[in-house]
Design a protein around this motif. Structure first.
Motif, PDB file in Angstrom:
ATOM      1  N   GLY A 465       0.787  -1.229   0.000  1.00  0.00           N
ATOM      2  CA  GLY A 465       0.000   0.000   0.000  1.00  0.00           C
ATOM      3  C   GLY A 465       0.814   1.271   0.000  1.00  0.00           C
ATOM      4  N   MET A 466       1.855   1.348   0.821  1.00  0.00           N
ATOM      5  CA  MET A 466       2.648   2.569   0.889  1.00  0.00           C
ATOM      6  C   MET A 466       3.418   2.785  -0.412  1.00  0.00           C
ATOM      7  SD  MET A 466       3.388   5.217   2.715  1.00  0.00           S
ATOM      8  CE  MET A 466       3.128   4.949   4.467  1.00  0.00           C
ATOM      9  N   VAL A 467       3.937   1.710  -0.987  1.00  0.00           N
ATOM     10  CA  VAL A 467       4.664   1.816  -2.255  1.00  0.00           C
ATOM     11  C   VAL A 467       3.721   2.274  -3.362  1.00  0.00           C
ATOM     12  CG1 VAL A 467       6.063   0.585  -3.950  1.00  0.00           C
ATOM     13  CG2 VAL A 467       6.277   0.021  -1.523  1.00  0.00           C
ATOM     14  N   LYS A 468       2.514   1.726  -3.353  1.00  0.00           N
ATOM     15  CA  LYS A 468       1.496   2.120  -4.336  1.00  0.00           C
ATOM     16  C   LYS A 468       1.245   3.620  -4.256  1.00  0.00           C
ATOM     17  CE  LYS A 468      -3.308   1.128  -5.584  1.00  0.00           C
ATOM     18  NZ  LYS A 468      -4.481   0.266  -5.330  1.00  0.00           N
ATOM     19  N   LEU A 469       1.096   4.130  -3.037  1.00  0.00           N
ATOM     20  CA  LEU A 469       0.856   5.559  -2.843  1.00  0.00           C
ATOM     21  C   LEU A 469       2.052   6.381  -3.297  1.00  0.00           C
ATOM     22  CD1 LEU A 469      -0.820   7.912  -1.759  1.00  0.00           C
ATOM     23  CD2 LEU A 469       0.072   7.418   0.515  1.00  0.00           C
ATOM     24  N   GLU A 470       3.261   5.925  -2.960  1.00  0.00           N
ATOM     25  CA  GLU A 470       4.473   6.635  -3.363  1.00  0.00           C
ATOM     26  C   GLU A 470       4.563   6.767  -4.883  1.00  0.00           C
ATOM     27  OE1 GLU A 470       7.304   5.139   0.371  1.00  0.00           O
ATOM     28  OE2 GLU A 470       7.369   4.134  -1.572  1.00  0.00           O
ATOM     29  N   MET A 471       4.213   5.691  -5.581  1.00  0.00           N
ATOM     30  CA  MET A 471       4.263   5.713  -7.046  1.00  0.00           C
ATOM     31  C   MET A 471       3.227   6.683  -7.609  1.00  0.00           C
ATOM     32  SD  MET A 471       4.919   1.680  -7.937  1.00  0.00           S
ATOM     33  CE  MET A 471       5.388   1.944  -9.655  1.00  0.00           C
ATOM     34  N   GLU A 472       2.047   6.679  -7.005  1.00  0.00           N
ATOM     35  CA  GLU A 472       0.973   7.529  -7.517  1.00  0.00           C
ATOM     36  C   GLU A 472       1.289   9.010  -7.339  1.00  0.00           C
ATOM     37  OE1 GLU A 472      -2.401   5.922  -5.495  1.00  0.00           O
ATOM     38  OE2 GLU A 472      -2.825   4.461  -7.084  1.00  0.00           O
ATOM     39  N   VAL A 473       1.824   9.398  -6.167  1.00  0.00           N
ATOM     40  CA  VAL A 473       2.123  10.815  -5.959  1.00  0.00           C
ATOM     41  C   VAL A 473       3.319  11.253  -6.800  1.00  0.00           C
ATOM     42  CG1 VAL A 473       1.147  10.869  -3.645  1.00  0.00           C
ATOM     43  CG2 VAL A 473       3.588  10.433  -3.927  1.00  0.00           C
ATOM     44  N   ALA A 474       4.126  10.296  -7.268  1.00  0.00           N
ATOM     45  CA  ALA A 474       5.227  10.612  -8.179  1.00  0.00           C
ATOM     46  C   ALA A 474       4.766  10.660  -9.630  1.00  0.00           C
ATOM     47  CB  ALA A 474       6.341   9.585  -8.026  1.00  0.00           C
ATOM     48  N   GLY A 475       3.459  10.442  -9.857  1.00  0.00           N
ATOM     49  CA  GLY A 475       2.927  10.478 -11.212  1.00  0.00           C
ATOM     50  C   GLY A 475       3.098   9.183 -11.973  1.00  0.00           C
ATOM     51  N   LEU A 476       3.401   8.103 -11.241  1.00  0.00           N
ATOM     52  CA  LEU A 476       3.600   6.802 -11.880  1.00  0.00           C
ATOM     53  C   LEU A 476       2.379   5.920 -11.629  1.00  0.00           C
ATOM     54  CD1 LEU A 476       7.231   6.163 -10.603  1.00  0.00           C
ATOM     55  CD2 LEU A 476       6.587   7.016 -12.864  1.00  0.00           C
ATOM     56  N   PRO A 477       1.916   5.183 -12.637  1.00  0.00           N
ATOM     57  CA  PRO A 477       0.867   4.193 -12.357  1.00  0.00           C
ATOM     58  C   PRO A 477       1.470   3.078 -11.506  1.00  0.00           C
ATOM     59  CG  PRO A 477       1.664   3.941 -14.603  1.00  0.00           C
ATOM     60  CD  PRO A 477       2.339   5.162 -14.048  1.00  0.00           C
ATOM     61  N   ASP A 478       0.742   2.631 -10.466  1.00  0.00           N
ATOM     62  CA  ASP A 478       1.324   1.583  -9.627  1.00  0.00           C
ATOM     63  C   ASP A 478       1.531   0.312 -10.446  1.00  0.00           C
ATOM     64  OD1 ASP A 478      -1.088  -0.456  -8.645  1.00  0.00           O
ATOM     65  OD2 ASP A 478      -1.807   1.556  -9.110  1.00  0.00           O
ATOM     66  N   TRP A 479       2.682  -0.285 -10.277  1.00  0.00           N
ATOM     67  CA  TRP A 479       3.091  -1.422 -11.102  1.00  0.00           C
ATOM     68  C   TRP A 479       3.794  -2.441 -10.215  1.00  0.00           C
ATOM     69  CZ3 TRP A 479       2.579  -4.093 -15.356  1.00  0.00           C
ATOM     70  CH2 TRP A 479       3.612  -4.890 -15.837  1.00  0.00           C
ATOM     71  N   GLN A 480       3.327  -3.676 -10.252  1.00  0.00           N
ATOM     72  CA  GLN A 480       3.892  -4.766  -9.456  1.00  0.00           C
ATOM     73  C   GLN A 480       3.809  -4.484  -7.956  1.00  0.00           C
ATOM     74  OE1 GLN A 480       4.799  -7.738 -10.622  1.00  0.00           O
ATOM     75  NE2 GLN A 480       4.265  -7.124 -12.705  1.00  0.00           N
ATOM     76  N   THR A 481       2.734  -3.843  -7.551  1.00  0.00           N
ATOM     77  CA  THR A 481       2.506  -3.639  -6.119  1.00  0.00           C
ATOM     78  C   THR A 481       1.389  -4.535  -5.592  1.00  0.00           C
ATOM     79  OG1 THR A 481       0.942  -1.826  -6.529  1.00  0.00           O
ATOM     80  CG2 THR A 481       3.257  -1.228  -6.215  1.00  0.00           C
ATOM     81  N   ASP A 482       0.699  -5.225  -6.482  1.00  0.00           N
ATOM     82  CA  ASP A 482      -0.408  -6.090  -6.042  1.00  0.00           C
ATOM     83  C   ASP A 482       0.129  -7.365  -5.415  1.00  0.00           C
ATOM     84  OD1 ASP A 482      -2.238  -4.272  -6.978  1.00  0.00           O
ATOM     85  OD2 ASP A 482      -2.508  -5.253  -8.915  1.00  0.00           O
ATOM     86  N   MET A 483      -0.604  -7.879  -4.432  1.00  0.00           N
ATOM     87  CA  MET A 483      -0.243  -9.118  -3.745  1.00  0.00           C
ATOM     88  C   MET A 483      -1.297 -10.191  -4.047  1.00  0.00           C
ATOM     89  SD  MET A 483       2.469  -8.333  -1.684  1.00  0.00           S
ATOM     90  CE  MET A 483       2.409  -9.554  -0.393  1.00  0.00           C
ATOM     91  N   VAL A 484      -0.856 -11.337  -4.512  1.00  0.00           N
ATOM     92  CA  VAL A 484      -1.739 -12.496  -4.642  1.00  0.00           C
ATOM     93  C   VAL A 484      -1.538 -13.325  -3.379  1.00  0.00           C
ATOM     94  CG1 VAL A 484      -2.336 -14.538  -5.984  1.00  0.00           C
ATOM     95  CG2 VAL A 484      -1.563 -12.461  -7.156  1.00  0.00           C
TER      96      VAL A 484
END
Length: 578
Positions: A465-484
């Motif tokens: 979750g935190m990495v996903k947010l970090e990517m989004e505020v940097a203008g990056l689509p979250d990538w490889q942050t999902d957990m199966v």
């Protein structure tokens, strides 16, 4: 029976208050393992991963003052490093036994050979390897003294063949000295500080872990100055409770209220804090910093006065020099602002979310309500840390442990192991993320093996979750942050732990009550909203722009559903920003 070096090691550890060694036994540690067995008063805690053992030792040291972990030659002690970095950065006195290959094989690139001096040099105050029985007791004694007095890690390299040799008495003292000196600024410096305080009207006090034993003095100072009190995450449990002038935390996990107060004041007094985020420091006011470690003065902000002293000693000497301020208008303004912030925070608690998308704020708030007054909380780095920071409140008896300086994943569950062993009569609650728990999942078996009644609250948002947010505020689509993820409740049950899964917001309280009342270990797998955001107290335009850019990229890549979910999940935050 002649005492060997392994016996001497165990005897010295016991005499210095060590109750247990966290380790995975192995060839070069086997003599130590056997010495522990024969001695009988010290536990060998067989963790599944040495990193978990080091985290557990870090937690024990923070709660009791001293702890021990060990790793066998090569991979065994290499696995200790991450947890030892955490302990060292947290100022936790830990002695680590790094057993090695036989001394005759040094320098031959032997199987599992490592250079322990190079390996542990950056995460220790003392780091030596003994190769003779005469060296060993002196080195161990020195290592203990460094750990206790410099507050951090000491590493003793111990060749496997040395442990079998007959012990020799050391020439140095075996008594340990842990003196507590009185340290405060000079009378001249204190007089200058009192004069500076007298010259300013809008004053804020901000406290870190260095003010942990100074609660009453901080409150007395804030009352005398009519000053709001903010604090760091590490300072929260010591400063927040019974404090009528507290305005919360600031920093990445903090609240707008403390940030606002610090930026509205004309004098900021930093007490025992090495707060790392320079962008949260006010740029225009006068700043005073007091710290026991003078090398920290001014390294995070341009301070106008830097004083060396223990916070309790310093405030005790300062208080009689400071006049009572009569104007409390600034304090009242900041407390009103804080009340409004807390009201907005409650919005996510009242609106608990939807099926499989439970608001994590609701979970943390109910947990705070139900947990014991002296509960020990451990929090994983990431979003779990955010919810712990904002919703778990201090009582004066609670403890909250995390990887606050090192920022490692996977710390909460093994820290809970150390806490439960150290404080068997207290409630221990691990607030885990699914990413963190997955990383050291095997040590759930350690909880079962030692019958530890740890309560694991899993904030399962199916993502980093935190990495996903970090990517989004940097203008990056979250990538490889999902957990199966597996069904964590079933995994827990397979290991012998009571497992509960919660998918509905209305079932959160009942599940937490059931878990906290259960006598043994419990894992509650709570399906939280993966799109929950943790908005920092300071919203930069670049962050807003980055989030908008990220959302646009998701739309263009056909992921409109994720955009709508994010907006829907965080409408209150977005309203605040707008």
């Amino acid at each position: 029976m002649v005492k060997n070096v392994a016996d001497q090691l165990v005897e010295m550890l016991v005499n210095n208050g060590i109750k247990r060694i966290y380790a995975v036994t192995g060839d070069s540690l086997n003599e130590v393992n056997d010495a522990v067995r024969r001695e009988g008063s010290i536990q060998w805690i067989h963790v599944r991963h040495e990193e978990a053992g080091a985290f557990a030792a870090s937690a024990e040291a923070q709660l009791s003052g001293f702890a021990c972990c060990a790793g066998s030659s090569g991979p065994g002690h290499v696995h200790l490093i991450n947890g030892l970095y955490d302990a060292h950065k947290a100022g936790a006195p830990v002695i680590a036994i790094a057993s090695t290959v036989m001394s005759m094989e040094f320098g031959t690139d032997y199987f599992q050979e490592t250079n322990t001096i190079k390996l542990f040099d950056d995460c220790s105050h003392y780091n030596q390897i003994a190769t003779t029985p005469a060296q060993f007791p002196r080195m161990l004694q020195a290592g203990i003294q460094y750990a206790l007095n410099k507050k951090g890690v000491s590493v003793i390299g111990l060749p496997g063949d040395l442990t079998k040799m007959n012990a020799e008495e050391g020439v140095s003292s075996t008594q340990n000295y842990n003196p507590v000196p009185e340290v405060r600024p000079s009378a001249t410096d204190l007089k200058q500080l009192a004069q500076l305080i007298d010259e300013h009207k809008k004053i804020v006090v901000f406290c870190g872990i260095g003010a942990a034993d100074s609660h009453d003095e901080v409150v007395n100072l804030s009352n005398k100055l009519n000053a709001p009190v903010g604090y760091s995450f590490k300072g929260k449990m010591s400063i927040q409770y019974d404090n009528p002038n507290e305005v919360g935390m600031t920093g990445l996990l903090g609240l707008p209220s403390a940030f606002h107060s610090m930026h509205e004041c004309d004098l900021l007094i930093l007490l025992g804090t090495d707060f790392p985020y320079a962008q949260f420091m006010p740029p225009k006011c006068k700043i005073v910093q007091v710290d026991i470690k003078s090398e920290r003065l001014g390294r995070r902000a341009k301070v106008d006065m830097g004083l060396c002293g223990n916070i309790k000693d310093t405030l005790t000497a300062l208080l009689p020099l400071v006049a009572q301020k009569k104007d409390d208008s600034f304090l009242k303004e900041q407390l009103e602002f804080y009340a409004e912030v807390k009201k907005q925070m409650q919005g996510y608690v009242n609106d608990g979310g939807e099926t499989d998308n439970i608001h994590p704020e609701k979970v943390a708030s109910i947990l705070d309500e139900l947990a014991a007054d002296d509960a020990i909380f451990t929090v994983d780095t990431g979003m779990s840390c955010v919810w712990g920071a904002r919703y778990i409140n201090a009582t004066g008896k609670r403890e909250l442990l995390g990887s606050f300086n090192h920022g490692s994943m996977a710390n909460a569950m093994p820290m809970a192991i150390g806490a439960a062993l150290t404080c068997p009569n207290r409630q221990v609650i691990a607030m885990c993320g699914d990413g963190g728990l997955s990383m050291l999942l095997g040590d759930l078996a350690t909880i079962v093996q030692y019958k530890l009644p740890v309560k694991i609250i899993l904030f399962n948002n199916r993502s980093l979750g935190m990495v996903k947010l970090e990517m989004e505020v940097a203008g990056l689509p979250d990538w490889q942050t999902d957990m199966v993820n597996p069904d964590f409740a079933l995994v827990a049950q397979a290991m012998g732990i009571k497992g509960i899964t919660v998918t509905e917001p209305d079932n959160v309280k009942q599940a937490l009550q059931e878990a906290l009342q259960h006598k043994g270990p419990v894992l509650i797998n709570i399906m939280t909203d993966p799109n929950a955001l943790a908005m920092p107290p300071k919203i930069e335009f670049e962050q807003v722009k980055g989030m908008a850019l990220s959302m646009t990229k998701l739309v263009l890549n056909g992921r409109m559903d994720e955009v709508l979910d994010t907006v829907k999940a965080n409408y209150k935050h977005l309203k605040e920003v707008l």
